[in-house]
Design a protein around this motif. Structure first.
Motif, PDB file in Angstrom:
ATOM      1  N   ILE A   1      -2.287   6.007   9.924  1.00 43.03           N
ATOM      2  CA  ILE A   1      -2.576   7.057   8.935  1.00 43.03           C
ATOM      3  C   ILE A   1      -1.414   8.041   8.876  1.00 43.03           C
ATOM      4  O   ILE A   1      -0.988   8.451   7.788  1.00 43.03           O
ATOM      5  CB  ILE A   1      -3.894   7.785   9.277  1.00 43.03           C
TER       6      ILE A   1
ATOM      7  N   SER B   1       1.593   6.187   7.061  1.00 40.27           N
ATOM      8  CA  SER B   1       1.371   5.860   5.647  1.00 40.27           C
ATOM      9  C   SER B   1       1.193   7.108   4.786  1.00 40.27           C
ATOM     10  O   SER B   1       1.797   7.217   3.719  1.00 40.27           O
ATOM     11  CB  SER B   1       0.178   4.919   5.496  1.00 40.27           C
ATOM     12  N   THR B   2       0.397   8.052   5.247  1.00 41.91           N
ATOM     13  CA  THR B   2       0.228   9.264   4.442  1.00 41.91           C
ATOM     14  C   THR B   2       1.476  10.141   4.488  1.00 41.91           C
ATOM     15  O   THR B   2       1.775  10.827   3.511  1.00 41.91           O
ATOM     16  CB  THR B   2      -1.011  10.075   4.875  1.00 41.91           C
TER      17      THR B   2
ATOM     18  N   LEU C   1       3.691   8.782   1.903  1.00 42.57           N
ATOM     19  CA  LEU C   1       3.136   9.150   0.598  1.00 42.57           C
ATOM     20  C   LEU C   1       3.427  10.614   0.268  1.00 42.57           C
ATOM     21  O   LEU C   1       3.868  10.939  -0.847  1.00 42.57           O
ATOM     22  CB  LEU C   1       1.626   8.896   0.591  1.00 42.57           C
ATOM     23  N   PHE C   2       3.221  11.499   1.236  1.00 42.25           N
ATOM     24  CA  PHE C   2       3.486  12.927   1.004  1.00 42.25           C
ATOM     25  C   PHE C   2       4.973  13.186   0.753  1.00 42.25           C
ATOM     26  O   PHE C   2       5.317  14.061  -0.032  1.00 42.25           O
ATOM     27  CB  PHE C   2       2.984  13.776   2.169  1.00 42.25           C
TER      28      PHE C   2
ATOM     29  N   ALA D   1       0.008  14.762   7.288  1.00 42.50           N
ATOM     30  CA  ALA D   1      -0.296  13.388   7.689  1.00 42.50           C
ATOM     31  C   ALA D   1      -0.857  13.344   9.113  1.00 42.50           C
ATOM     32  O   ALA D   1      -1.781  12.575   9.399  1.00 42.50           O
ATOM     33  CB  ALA D   1       0.962  12.527   7.574  1.00 42.50           C
TER      34      ALA D   1
ATOM     35  N   ALA E   1      -4.339  14.455   8.889  1.00 41.98           N
ATOM     36  CA  ALA E   1      -5.160  13.383   8.312  1.00 41.98           C
ATOM     37  C   ALA E   1      -5.504  12.333   9.364  1.00 41.98           C
ATOM     38  O   ALA E   1      -6.642  11.860   9.427  1.00 41.98           O
ATOM     39  CB  ALA E   1      -4.430  12.738   7.133  1.00 41.98           C
TER      40      ALA E   1
END
Length: 181
Positions: free
Chosen positions: A149, A152-153, A156-157, A170, A173
């Motif tokens: 997580i 990947s996040t 993305l961010f 992230a 998250a």
């Protein structure tokens, strides 16, 4: 509890998690540069240092008492109640000293640090609860999911233009997913 199977799960999850963390740090360092990575590393360092008084030695005690099998619900509810006090006090102190914290880190992250203390302690308590229930193999998946997580996040961010705050989000998250899972 199958010790061999749990041991293999933990080994594989720790190895994969370390690999994911290495890849993430290398990628984020290349994309963000030294200043932004320094902000993230100072955030992590403060989170690690402040988690010592926030833990107050309770995670290990909860694991031991729950593994004994006598009234695990009572031990858990007491631990949550007792553990929330130092975590909330530290979180409140971070907010009070947010100017100092933000100046030290070089970014406006005190609110996120305050939230991270609470999330991290709750997530770690849930992992120690699983260990106390002799479900150690399940903790391996949680540790790995947290790293996946985060990476990947975080990517993305970064694509949305967030800098160090993106990988801090992230991290939050990942902690949230562990807690909910």
């Amino acid at each position: 509890m199958n010790i061999a199977r749990s041991g293999v799960k933990l080994f594989l999850a720790n190895a994969a998690g370390a690999g994911i963390q290495f890849i993430g740090i290398a990628y984020f360092a290349r994309e963000l540069g030294a200043t932004e990575m320094g902000i993230f590393f100072l955030f992590q360092a403060l989170l690690g240092i402040l988690s010592v008084p926030a833990n107050f030695g309770l995670r290990g005690a909860v694991e031991k008492r729950i593994s004994e099998g006598d009234s695990p619900g009572e031990y858990l509810s007491t631990a949550v109640l007792v553990k929330s006090i130092p975590a909330l006090v530290i979180s409140f102190l971070i907010i009070l000293a947010r100017g100092l914290v933000n100046d030290y880190v070089g970014a406006d992250i005190a609110i996120y640090l305050s939230a991270a203390i609470i999330l991290q302690e709750a997530a770690r308590l849930s992992i120690f609860l699983l260990k106390g229930e002799l479900r150690v193999g399940e903790t391996a998946v949680l540790k790995l999911v947290k790293q996946v997580i985060w990476l990947s996040t975080g990517i993305l961010f970064l694509k949305f233009g967030l800098q160090a705050e993106g990988i801090i989000y992230a991290l939050l998250a990942g902690l949230m997913v562990v807690l909910i899972w």
